[in-house]
Write an enzyme that holds these catalytic residues in place. Sequence first.
Site, short mmCIF file in Angstrom:
data_model
loop_
_atom_site.label_atom_id
_atom_site.label_comp_id
_atom_site.label_asym_id
_atom_site.label_seq_id
_atom_site.Cartn_x
_atom_site.Cartn_y
_atom_site.Cartn_z
N SER A 183 0.85 -1.20 0.00
CA SER A 183 0.00 0.00 0.00
C SER A 183 0.88 1.24 0.00
CB SER A 183 -0.89 0.01 1.25
OG SER A 183 -1.44 1.32 1.39
N HIS A 194 -1.27 -1.28 -4.28
CA HIS A 194 -2.54 -0.99 -3.60
C HIS A 194 -2.62 0.52 -3.32
CE1 HIS A 194 -5.95 -2.15 -0.99
NE2 HIS A 194 -5.52 -1.23 -0.14
N ASP A 242 -4.73 3.44 -1.76
CA ASP A 242 -5.78 3.73 -0.78
C ASP A 242 -6.36 5.12 -1.02
OD1 ASP A 242 -6.04 1.43 0.95
OD2 ASP A 242 -3.98 1.83 1.58
N MET A 268 -8.98 7.84 -0.12
CA MET A 268 -9.81 8.24 1.03
C MET A 268 -10.38 9.64 0.79
SD MET A 268 -7.53 6.95 4.21
CE MET A 268 -6.68 5.35 4.19
N HIS A 306 -8.39 1.01 -4.02
CA HIS A 306 -9.29 0.69 -2.90
C HIS A 306 -10.03 1.98 -2.55
CE1 HIS A 306 -9.46 -0.37 1.70
NE2 HIS A 306 -10.66 -0.33 1.15
N MET A 365 -12.20 4.13 -0.56
CA MET A 365 -12.86 4.36 0.74
C MET A 365 -13.58 5.70 0.63
SD MET A 365 -9.71 3.03 3.07
CE MET A 365 -8.56 3.10 1.70
N MET A 374 -11.40 -6.57 5.30
CA MET A 374 -10.60 -5.59 6.06
C MET A 374 -10.26 -6.20 7.42
SD MET A 374 -10.25 -2.79 4.21
CE MET A 374 -9.29 -1.96 5.49
N ASP A 403 -6.71 -6.88 4.06
CA ASP A 403 -6.13 -5.52 4.09
C ASP A 403 -6.11 -4.97 5.51
OD1 ASP A 403 -5.25 -2.99 3.54
OD2 ASP A 403 -7.05 -2.34 2.46
C1 DX5 Z 1 -6.48 1.19 5.71
C2 DX5 Z 1 -5.97 0.91 4.32
C3 DX5 Z 1 -4.92 -0.15 4.28
C4 DX5 Z 1 -3.64 0.26 4.98
C5 DX5 Z 1 -2.71 -0.89 5.09
O1 DX5 Z 1 -7.47 2.16 5.64
O2 DX5 Z 1 -7.02 0.45 3.51
O3 DX5 Z 1 -4.65 -0.52 2.95
O4 DX5 Z 1 -3.00 1.28 4.30
O5 DX5 Z 1 -1.59 -0.46 5.81
P1 DX5 Z 1 -0.91 -1.35 6.93
O6 DX5 Z 1 -0.36 -2.55 6.23
O7 DX5 Z 1 0.11 -0.47 7.50
O8 DX5 Z 1 -2.00 -1.75 7.91
ZN ZN Z 2 -6.48 -0.46 1.55
#
Ligand code: DX5
Ligand code: ZN
Length: 221
Positions: A8, A33, A35, A37, A66, A68, A142, A181
């Site tokens: 990620s 990956h 993320d 947000m 991903h 969110m 998750m 994840d």
């Molecule tokens: C959380 C994210 C994850 C996160 C994973 O909101 O969706 O992908 O970045 O990071 P680690 O491996 O540090 O938990």
């Molecule tokens: Zn993620």
Amino acid sequence: MDIKIAPSILASDFSVMGETVKKLEASGADLIHCDVMDGSFVEPITFGGQMIKNIRPLTKLALDAHLMVEHPQTQIKFFAEAGADIITVHYKACNKISGGYLADTLRLIKSYGVKCGAVVNPDVPVEHIFPVFPLCDMVVIMSVYPGYGGQKFIGDVIPKIKKAREYAVSIGRPELDIQVDGGVTEENAAEIIAAGANVLVAGSAVFKSRDMAATIAKLKS
Ligand code: DX5
Ligand code: ZN
């Protein structure tokens, strides 16, 4: 099944993202990956389609977006056109709009020729997304509450991973990608894989290590 590691980039230094993506490819990563947000579905804001568009020419690896975000349908076009290879959306974001919104969103993603996936938070039973398993290229369990990297793995999700794999087998999709994840480390990766996951997201574990290639290899084994 082949185990795939999806570092990620949330855990990386955004000022040198291009270099990071090239290093990940050279270190044996399988997917990148991303993320996304929105500051509403989860508190922080990270980045949008522009990031995907900018890193797309730098790597052959699949870009795993991903999302969110609230109202994911409004965002699919941007991420598909930016070059994402797979887009995953949250059951919780979709279900609060309507019962059919998740399936419609997955179909919308596929209409762009992009792979799709549904994500469940730690407190959502995986059975809630069984109806969309036939539409999914990947399902995501998750193992932390979304919003932040570097959280501790929630061990209670192990039985959910098993249920997801058993259900995938029961519907004739034994090879369905099951991604886990959050909080994945060299210490818990074996248990997660034994439960039936084959795609592990790893943010902190990869970026806090001194040797990314060695860490990725250990996570796979
Ligand atoms: C959380 C994210 C994850 C996160 C994973 O909101 O969706 O992908 O970045 O990071 P680690 O491996 O540090 O938990
Ligand atoms: Zn993620």
